[in-house]
Design an enzyme around this catalytic site. Structure first.
Site, PDB file in Angstrom:
ATOM      1  N   HIS A 108       0.833  -1.205   0.000  1.00  0.00           N
ATOM      2  CA  HIS A 108       0.000   0.000   0.000  1.00  0.00           C
ATOM      3  C   HIS A 108       0.867   1.254   0.000  1.00  0.00           C
ATOM      4  CE1 HIS A 108      -2.760   2.940   2.268  1.00  0.00           C
ATOM      5  NE2 HIS A 108      -3.101   2.948   0.987  1.00  0.00           N
ATOM      6  N   HIS A 156      -1.482   1.006   8.017  1.00  0.00           N
ATOM      7  CA  HIS A 156      -2.938   1.108   7.901  1.00  0.00           C
ATOM      8  C   HIS A 156      -3.598  -0.261   8.054  1.00  0.00           C
ATOM      9  CE1 HIS A 156      -0.970   4.238   5.371  1.00  0.00           C
ATOM     10  NE2 HIS A 156      -1.629   4.988   6.213  1.00  0.00           N
TER      11      HIS A 156
HETATM   12 FE1  FES Z   1       0.282  -0.913   4.786  1.00  0.00          FE
HETATM   13 FE2  FES Z   1      -1.040   1.301   4.257  1.00  0.00          FE
HETATM   14  S1  FES Z   1       1.104   1.024   4.289  1.00  0.00           S
HETATM   15  S2  FES Z   1      -1.827  -0.657   4.740  1.00  0.00           S
END
Ligand code: FES
Length: 174
Positions: free
Chosen positions: A104, A123
């Protein structure tokens, strides 16, 4: 009042010559052949380095070993899961490897021994190590890149590729 024919004539000539030039310019613009636009394309087939990461004797069930692959800026883990899983190698088809950079936004992932997942502290995305790095929760829009592994006759475990794009890379070419 007497009309000045000379000035009218000069004005007409200027107008016509200007119109002629404009028309010629427009014609030239439309007649010049255009070279086809071509965007540079990245090669579709990516060659990965082969890198020895661990020996099968170094591995203990459910105890990840930190590695880097395909270069020092790409942290990952090798894990012996204790049961055959997708992408697993070794005699029990249970040894897998994953990047530990979240797809992500690149936060580091931490191994959850109980659930056998790699979890993101950023996150909270969760990736299932027993299911080829499948995302089971969170913001990431791709599964976790898994290493292509090979074990040689000496038990050395080599990584020879990844099945997804590493976070932050435009391609996996080194
Ligand atoms: Fe891992 Fe956003 S960096 S869920």
């Amino acid at each position: 009042m007497k009309r000045c024919d000379l000035l009218v004539d000069v004005g007409r000539r200027r107008f016509l010559s200007g119109a002629g030039l404009a028309a010629a310019g427009a014609a030239a613009t439309t007649m010049v052949p255009q070279a086809p636009a071509r965007a540079a394309t990245a090669p579709a087939r990516v060659t990965y380095p082969s890198a020895r990461l661990v020996n099968i004797k170094d591995l203990k069930e459910n105890e990840p070993i930190a590695v880097t692959y395909p270069d020092a800026d790409a942290p990952g883990v090798i894990i012996k899961l204790g049961k055959a899983v997708p992408g697993g190698v070794g005699p029990d088809r249970d040894v897998v490897g994953f990047t530990t950079m979240c797809p992500h936004k690149g936060f580091p992932l931490h191994y959850n021994h109980e659930r056998r997942t790699l979890n993101c502290s950023g996150h909270y995305s969760v990736f299932d190590c027993e299911a080829g790095g499948q995302e089971t929760w969170g913001h990431a829009t791709q599964n976790l890149p898994q290493y292509s592994l090979r074990v040689d006759a000496n038990g050395d475990v080599f990584a020879e590729g990844l099945d997804e794009l590493l976070y932050g890379r435009l391609s996996n070419v080194l």
